[in-house]
Design a protein around this motif. Structure first.
Motif, PDB file in Angstrom:
ATOM      1  N   PRO A   1      37.550 -12.536 -29.078  1.00 37.53           N
ATOM      2  CA  PRO A   1      37.308 -12.058 -30.393  1.00 37.53           C
ATOM      3  C   PRO A   1      35.898 -11.484 -30.351  1.00 37.53           C
ATOM      4  N   LEU A   2      36.046 -10.360 -31.070  1.00 39.45           N
ATOM      5  CA  LEU A   2      34.571  -9.613 -31.174  1.00 39.45           C
ATOM      6  C   LEU A   2      33.510 -10.269 -31.956  1.00 39.45           C
ATOM      7  N   ALA A   3      33.984 -11.069 -33.059  1.00 44.02           N
ATOM      8  CA  ALA A   3      33.174 -11.805 -33.916  1.00 44.02           C
ATOM      9  C   ALA A   3      32.468 -12.671 -33.097  1.00 44.02           C
ATOM     10  N   GLY A   4      30.875 -12.743 -33.177  1.00 47.41           N
ATOM     11  CA  GLY A   4      30.196 -13.697 -32.610  1.00 47.41           C
ATOM     12  C   GLY A   4      30.152 -13.538 -31.289  1.00 47.41           C
ATOM     13  N   LEU A   5      30.567 -12.596 -30.648  1.00 48.00           N
ATOM     14  CA  LEU A   5      30.368 -12.715 -29.197  1.00 48.00           C
ATOM     15  C   LEU A   5      29.252 -12.150 -28.917  1.00 48.00           C
ATOM     16  N   THR A   6      28.437 -12.823 -27.873  1.00 48.80           N
ATOM     17  CA  THR A   6      27.071 -12.321 -27.424  1.00 48.80           C
ATOM     18  C   THR A   6      27.003 -12.063 -26.027  1.00 48.80           C
ATOM     19  N   VAL A   7      26.160 -10.993 -25.555  1.00 49.19           N
ATOM     20  CA  VAL A   7      26.353 -10.658 -24.115  1.00 49.19           C
ATOM     21  C   VAL A   7      24.757 -10.466 -23.706  1.00 49.19           C
ATOM     22  N   THR A   8      24.488 -11.071 -22.600  1.00 49.54           N
ATOM     23  CA  THR A   8      22.887 -10.577 -22.126  1.00 49.54           C
ATOM     24  C   THR A   8      23.206  -9.563 -21.111  1.00 49.54           C
ATOM     25  N   GLY A   9      22.041  -8.935 -20.895  1.00 53.56           N
ATOM     26  CA  GLY A   9      22.185  -7.945 -19.978  1.00 53.56           C
ATOM     27  C   GLY A   9      22.758  -6.694 -20.492  1.00 53.56           C
ATOM     28  N   PRO A  10      22.807  -5.595 -19.347  1.00 48.62           N
ATOM     29  CA  PRO A  10      23.281  -4.241 -19.656  1.00 48.62           C
ATOM     30  C   PRO A  10      24.843  -4.333 -19.888  1.00 48.62           C
ATOM     31  N   VAL A  11      25.355  -3.682 -20.828  1.00 49.89           N
ATOM     32  CA  VAL A  11      26.771  -3.476 -20.939  1.00 49.89           C
ATOM     33  C   VAL A  11      27.409  -1.982 -20.972  1.00 49.89           C
ATOM     34  N   THR A  12      28.597  -1.875 -20.882  1.00 51.08           N
ATOM     35  CA  THR A  12      29.054  -0.611 -20.672  1.00 51.08           C
ATOM     36  C   THR A  12      30.547  -0.829 -21.505  1.00 51.08           C
ATOM     37  N   GLY A  13      31.097   0.222 -21.615  1.00 47.94           N
ATOM     38  CA  GLY A  13      32.438   0.481 -22.307  1.00 47.94           C
ATOM     39  C   GLY A  13      32.832   0.712 -23.750  1.00 47.94           C
ATOM     40  N   SER A  14      33.767   0.980 -24.164  1.00 54.67           N
ATOM     41  CA  SER A  14      33.856   1.536 -25.760  1.00 54.67           C
ATOM     42  C   SER A  14      33.510   0.591 -26.735  1.00 54.67           C
ATOM     43  N   ALA A  15      33.308  -0.757 -26.586  1.00 56.24           N
ATOM     44  CA  ALA A  15      32.745  -1.663 -27.699  1.00 56.24           C
ATOM     45  C   ALA A  15      31.473  -2.070 -27.384  1.00 56.24           C
ATOM     46  N   ALA A  16      30.611  -1.520 -26.441  1.00 58.62           N
ATOM     47  CA  ALA A  16      29.591  -2.031 -25.905  1.00 58.62           C
ATOM     48  C   ALA A  16      28.564  -2.143 -26.840  1.00 58.62           C
ATOM     49  N   ALA A  17      28.497  -0.897 -27.943  1.00 60.30           N
ATOM     50  CA  ALA A  17      27.162  -0.672 -28.847  1.00 60.30           C
ATOM     51  C   ALA A  17      27.511  -1.548 -29.855  1.00 60.30           C
ATOM     52  N   ALA A  18      28.609  -2.329 -30.019  1.00 58.16           N
ATOM     53  CA  ALA A  18      28.841  -3.364 -31.119  1.00 58.16           C
ATOM     54  C   ALA A  18      27.997  -4.944 -30.848  1.00 58.16           C
ATOM     55  N   LEU A  19      27.546  -4.702 -29.482  1.00 58.37           N
ATOM     56  CA  LEU A  19      26.951  -6.045 -29.102  1.00 58.37           C
ATOM     57  C   LEU A  19      25.588  -6.181 -29.267  1.00 58.37           C
ATOM     58  N   GLY A  20      24.897  -5.017 -29.404  1.00 52.22           N
ATOM     59  CA  GLY A  20      23.214  -4.842 -29.429  1.00 52.22           C
ATOM     60  C   GLY A  20      22.746  -5.028 -28.350  1.00 52.22           C
ATOM     61  N   ALA A  21      23.414  -5.104 -27.206  1.00 52.88           N
ATOM     62  CA  ALA A  21      22.620  -5.280 -25.807  1.00 52.88           C
ATOM     63  C   ALA A  21      22.658  -3.765 -25.204  1.00 52.88           C
ATOM     64  N   PRO A  22      21.591  -3.462 -24.326  1.00 51.86           N
ATOM     65  CA  PRO A  22      21.315  -2.339 -23.707  1.00 51.86           C
ATOM     66  C   PRO A  22      22.557  -1.611 -23.120  1.00 51.86           C
ATOM     67  N   VAL A  23      23.121  -0.655 -23.460  1.00 50.25           N
ATOM     68  CA  VAL A  23      24.409   0.139 -23.483  1.00 50.25           C
ATOM     69  C   VAL A  23      24.020   1.135 -22.272  1.00 50.25           C
ATOM     70  N   LEU A  24      24.668   1.194 -21.046  1.00 49.86           N
ATOM     71  CA  LEU A  24      24.755   2.146 -19.931  1.00 49.86           C
ATOM     72  C   LEU A  24      26.063   2.962 -19.940  1.00 49.86           C
ATOM     73  N   PRO A  25      25.615   4.165 -19.944  1.00 49.76           N
ATOM     74  CA  PRO A  25      27.118   5.260 -20.161  1.00 49.76           C
ATOM     75  C   PRO A  25      27.847   5.092 -18.667  1.00 49.76           C
ATOM     76  N   PRO A  26      28.976   5.397 -18.740  1.00 52.55           N
ATOM     77  CA  PRO A  26      29.673   5.522 -17.393  1.00 52.55           C
ATOM     78  C   PRO A  26      28.888   6.221 -16.185  1.00 52.55           C
ATOM     79  N   ALA A  27      29.007   5.771 -15.054  1.00 53.85           N
ATOM     80  CA  ALA A  27      28.504   6.764 -13.806  1.00 53.85           C
ATOM     81  C   ALA A  27      29.296   7.955 -13.727  1.00 53.85           C
ATOM     82  N   MET A  28      30.446   7.984 -13.950  1.00 56.84           N
ATOM     83  CA  MET A  28      31.532   8.845 -13.633  1.00 56.84           C
ATOM     84  C   MET A  28      32.700   9.067 -14.508  1.00 56.84           C
ATOM     85  N   PRO A  29      33.590   9.991 -14.573  1.00 52.05           N
ATOM     86  CA  PRO A  29      34.694   9.922 -15.253  1.00 52.05           C
ATOM     87  C   PRO A  29      35.466   8.789 -14.806  1.00 52.05           C
ATOM     88  N   LEU A  30      36.155   8.116 -15.707  1.00 54.66           N
ATOM     89  CA  LEU A  30      37.004   6.855 -15.461  1.00 54.66           C
ATOM     90  C   LEU A  30      38.063   7.277 -14.087  1.00 54.66           C
TER      91      LEU A  30
END
Length: 209
Positions: A138-167
């Motif tokens: 569930p997205l509600a209440g989810l917390t993540v420490t450290g860098p994140v990536t992916g389409s829902a990464a921005a919702a977590l408030g952690a540092p977001v890394l863009p993909p290194a290359m096309p999928l």
């Protein structure tokens, strides 16, 4: 057959994507946005890409395929095509999940967080010692420490890394690293059950003659 020449494709989302990895390290890419019609478009798209690379089907050393998670029908289209092509060409088919493709080329530790809709996300953590099992959360209440990536990464408030290359390029390059080692047959990577419900109509009654 040309060593290290690999054709990869993915239809797990609203697209038809393909990548041709050549022995000189170049990666030719085709991506077409489409919500439906991938089954009809996939093979012509692959043939166009092979023609662009100046090679034929029998020059391929392997097939790579995106196995999801994603659209159920789209994942099945790609996986079935990969198995059929691999069988007819006599080359291995190598499955790569969407989550590991998104993490490819990025520093560790890293957490991939992809939108799964219904206020849920697909999540997988990649540490220095390797990946942990992926899951649906569930997205509600989810917390993540450290860098994140992916389409829902921005919702977590952690540092977001863009993909290194096309999928699709990541799918191809990961599959290439697995050449020469035993691989299971590609299979859909589902983290959620199918949405389809059993029919509500009663079954037909068989009458004795």
């Amino acid at each position: 057959m040309l060593p290290e020449t690999l054709l990869a494709f993915d239809t797990s989302a609203a697209h038809c994507a393909a990548a041709l990895l050549l022995p000189d390290g170049r990666c030719l890419i085709r991506v077409e946005d489409m919500a439906k019609g991938q089954a009809e478009r996939l093979i012509p798209l692959l043939e166009d890409l092979l023609a662009e690379g100046g090679i034929g089907w029998h020059d391929l050393a392997a097939i790579g395929v995106g196995t999801g998670p994603g659209n159920f029908t789209g994942v099945r289209i790609s996986v079935a095509a990969a198995r059929g092509l691999a069988l007819s060409l006599g080359v291995p088919a190598i499955g790569v999940t969407r989550l590991e493709a998104l993490a490819h080329g990025l520093p560790r530790p890293l957490t991939v967080v992809e939108d799964a809709r219904r206020e849920e996300v697909y999540l997988q953590h990649f540490g220095a010692d390797g990946p942990r099992p992926a899951g649906l959360h569930p997205l509600a209440g989810l917390t993540v420490t450290g860098p994140v990536t992916g389409s829902a990464a921005a919702a977590l408030g952690a540092p977001v890394l863009p993909p290194a290359m096309p999928l699709i390029e990541a799918v191809a390059r990961i599959a290439a690293t697995r050449l020469g080692s035993p691989q299971p047959r590609p299979a859909p990577f589902y983290l959620r059950g199918a949405d389809a419900a059993p029919p509500s109509d009663p079954p037909p009654v068989i009458l004795d003659a």
